[in-house]
Design a protein around this motif. Structure first.
Motif, short mmCIF file in Angstrom:
data_model
loop_
_atom_site.label_atom_id
_atom_site.label_comp_id
_atom_site.label_asym_id
_atom_site.label_seq_id
_atom_site.Cartn_x
_atom_site.Cartn_y
_atom_site.Cartn_z
N ALA A 25 0.84 -1.20 0.00
CA ALA A 25 0.00 0.00 0.00
C ALA A 25 0.88 1.25 0.00
O ALA A 25 0.58 2.24 -0.68
CB ALA A 25 -0.93 0.00 1.21
N ILE A 60 -1.50 5.10 5.74
CA ILE A 60 -2.19 4.05 5.00
C ILE A 60 -1.72 2.66 5.43
O ILE A 60 -2.43 1.68 5.23
CB ILE A 60 -2.00 4.24 3.47
CG1 ILE A 60 -3.14 3.59 2.68
CG2 ILE A 60 -0.68 3.70 2.99
CD1 ILE A 60 -4.38 4.40 2.60
N PRO A 62 -1.47 -0.63 6.97
CA PRO A 62 -2.38 -1.30 7.91
C PRO A 62 -1.64 -1.94 9.08
O PRO A 62 -2.25 -2.25 10.09
CB PRO A 62 -3.05 -2.37 7.04
CG PRO A 62 -2.09 -2.65 5.95
CD PRO A 62 -1.34 -1.37 5.70
N ALA A 63 -0.33 -2.12 8.93
CA ALA A 63 0.43 -2.80 9.98
C ALA A 63 1.14 -1.81 10.90
O ALA A 63 1.77 -2.22 11.87
CB ALA A 63 1.46 -3.72 9.34
#
Lengths: 502, 151
Positions: A25, A60, A62-63
């Motif tokens: 991402a 952005i 997600p981790a």
């Protein structure tokens, strides 16, 4: 011939491999190509030199695997030769160009809002609880020249007052400098909240005419997008003389940003640079300005108030007096913290004066001349919170314009690279791959929430002062006290020092 | 029935719908375990198709008359008569991939789970509360709603 670059990366992008899930991402979202994926080695790496610290990848991911750090100054710390100066010199040595930047002045000049404190009622007069008592934030913009009379007004040149439900409006940001999505977010939020947005100098896209009744339509020196339909569609017409970030400097939207829809809105050929010169070529005096004001009023049959926007500069009070006498209904003054899509760095950082001093000086001057009722004053340039708004109104403003705060609400992280057109957040770009990152539904909600939050806070502060209407606070400097200001500053602001009584 | 609809105008090609789908269909329902221990990369039940600057998430349309169900030789693929969700009873699947061939949208891919064949297709997260891809889309490019036929 290429030579060795002496410019070390300003930021470091650090990836926690324990967390990274390689979803890529970050690679897809970085507008500046600072994230790369090597498919052969299945490895992600960062190109620090490209990172502008816009934080898109960080947000952005997600981790939560990314962090951006500011690199230490490239040379030994030196209080006189600061890192900013060093970088600027190196950049100019390598390019020979004028230094460009985006957003507002980031230099450590004093912010007078931070040296002003608000009053609150205690025993002798009661404070008001805005949750239980009505609190009026509606204010009216325009000329109040006519005395109150039962007779019908004989003055055929007066224009109607424009109500706004909160004393906060969205300042000028043109379609072209910002994306259609960002522009639409502002328009939708202004309509939903009952306030105004400003088209800037780029005209109003045809598909947004449904929001025109909440638009301040701007007429700048380039006259981009100005036609009779545009003038008559808007609620207020604004003549832009100056902008806080670049007083005395014209606008320049590079050809790459002039896509087909921007070109159609601006009424210029696609791909050509949109240059709006510093002076209007028909205004060289207050009399010339008066002619333009009345041309615009005539074109709209005296149904639209005319605003004149100027930068806060050294002689601002006398200039404002002239503008009021030229027939303007509103004067917008943009302080030196005002933002921009692109400006020469040296101009942005060193030209103009703080909005706090400008608004106080103008309000005072217009009162002394007995013409304060002829115009509304709108303050602009770096408003960061509802407290700044309240202080500006107490100093003499009728309302304020916000723009940088609105962009931050939309996702802007002040990376100051608007002029590149690569905005990773989809705000200051015309690239369709990037601009679609800003869904106007979400943008409008976020802006609405910002206005709602600030308005609530303004009501609380008004209640604390024992005032139940924003118009009662205008120019009420007894509700302000200065802290750590010298006598000249206190005199210019027209406020007493903390500790002094009424 | 309520279906997931893509709004390409707001799809920003982040592929986080795929990440959310993978996590929602993992055993642990945990981002890090799904990717680092369960090795579920590439098993999303929807695919973001790209022709930049456009991108769009493609997934099962849960057709009224699904070809994947009609073509399934083992009776594993069924359409829930109540909810209208088309899903695979994974223990019955024999991996003939007739469903993959039959889908007119290319919304089914062959996959594998614990050594058994599994068609990778959207089941609208029928065991959870609504589709994870919609809940996790950062730009509301996916919506879960009922639309009139032909709309």
């Amino acid at each position: 011939m290429p030579t060795l670059s002496l410019m070390p990366p300003e930021f470091s992008v650090v990836r926690d491999d324990n967390k990274c899930i390689k979803c890529l991402a970050c690679v897809r979202q970085c507008g500046f190509d600072a994230q790369k994926y090597d498919a052969e080695d299945d490895r992600l790496y960062a190109i620090d030199a490209n990172c502008v610290n816009c934080q898109r990848c960080v947000s952005i991911c997600p981790a939560g695997a990314l962090t951006i750090y500011k690199n230490p100054p490239p040379m030994r710390p030196n209080a006189h030769w600061t890192e900013g100066h060093l970088r600027n010199i190196v950049k100019q040595a390598e390019t020979g160009g004028v230094l460009l930047t985006g957003m507002g002045n980031d230099q450590p000049f004093p912010t007078y809002f931070d040296r002003l404190l608000l009053n609150a009622s205690q025993v002798t007069n009661p404070s008001i609880d805005p949750l239980r008592e009505p609190m009026e934030l509606r204010t009216y913009l325009g000329s109040r020249a006519e005395p109150v009379s039962r007779e019908e007004s004989k003055d055929k040149t007066s224009t109607p007052l424009v109500p706004i439900e909160t004393p906060i409006m969205f300042s000028a940001m043109s379609y072209g400098s910002i994306s259609h999505e960002a522009f639409e977010s502002l328009a939708r939020a202004a309509k939903a909240f009952g306030t105004l947005f400003n088209t800037g100098e780029g005209g109003l896209p045809e598909d947004l005419y449904e929001y025109a009744d909440h638009a301040v339509v701007q007429v700048a020196s380039g006259r981009f997008g100005v036609h009779a339909g545009y003038l008559n569609a808007g609620r207020v017409i604004e003549i832009k003389i100056g902008q806080g970030a670049k007083p005395g400097i014209g606008g320049h939207l590079p050809g790459e940003k002039i896509t087909a829809p921007v070109a159609a809105t601006r009424m210029i050929p696609e791909g050509t640079d949109a240059l709006s010169p510093a002076p209007h070529h028909d205004i060289y005096s207050i009399e010339d300005l008066k002619q333009l004001i009345f041309t615009l009023k005539e074109a709209t049959r005296y149904q639209k108030p005319v605003s004149v926007k100027i930068s806060a500069v050294h002689n601002v009070a006398a200039i404002a007096s002239g503008i009021a006498r030229a027939g303007a209904d509103i004067i917008a003054i943009d302080g030196f913290r005002g933002g921009t899509g692109a400006a020469p760095t040296m101009i942005r950082d060193h030209v103009g004066i703080p909005i706090e001093l400008a608004i106080a000086a103008v309000d005072q001057r217009l009162r002394e001349e007995g013409i304060r009722n002829r115009v509304s004053l709108v303050a602009a340039g770096g408003f960061r919170s509802s407290a700044d708004v309240v202080k500006a109104i107490a100093l003499g403003a009728d309302a304020v314009y916000i723009a940088t705060a609105a962009l931050i609400a939309l996702g802007c992280h002040l990376c100051q690279k608007c002029y590149t057109g690569k905005c990773s957040w989809g705000i200051a770009t015309q690239d369709p791959y990037r601009s679609r990152r800003l869904n106007p539904e979400i943008g409008a909600e976020r802006l609405y929430n910002l206005l709602r939050g600030w308005s609530h806070e303004i009501k609380e502060m008004l209640g604390g002062m024992g005032i139940n209407s924003i118009e009662s606070l205008r120019g009420n400097r007894l509700h302000l006290r200065g802290v750590g200001l010298n006598e000249v500053e206190l005199k210019l602001l027209g406020v007493k020092h903390a500790g002094e009584g009424m | 029935m309520k279906k997931v609809y893509a709004r390409p105008a707001y799809c920003m090609n982040c592929h986080l719908c795929e990440v959310n789908c993978i996590v929602a269909h993992s055993r642990s329902r945990d981002l890090f375990r799904a990717y680092k221990r369960e090795n579920l990369r590439g098993t999303a039940r929807l695919i973001v198709e790209e022709r930049l600057p456009l991108s769009v998430a493609v997934q099962c349309r849960h057709c009224d008359d699904p070809r994947c169900v009609a073509g399934c030789i083992s009776g594993a693929m069924v359409k829930d008569p109540e909810t209208g969700i088309v899903y695979c009873q994974e223990d019955k699947c024999v991996g003939c991939w007739t469903c993959v061939v039959g889908c007119p949208f290319g919304a089914i891919r062959p996959g594998e789970k614990n050594g058994r064949p599994v068609p990778l297709k959207c089941d609208l997260c029928r065991e959870a509360e609504g589709p994870a891809c919609v809940a996790g889309c950062p730009n509301r490019a996916l919506v879960f709603e009922e639309r009139r036929a032909g709309a």
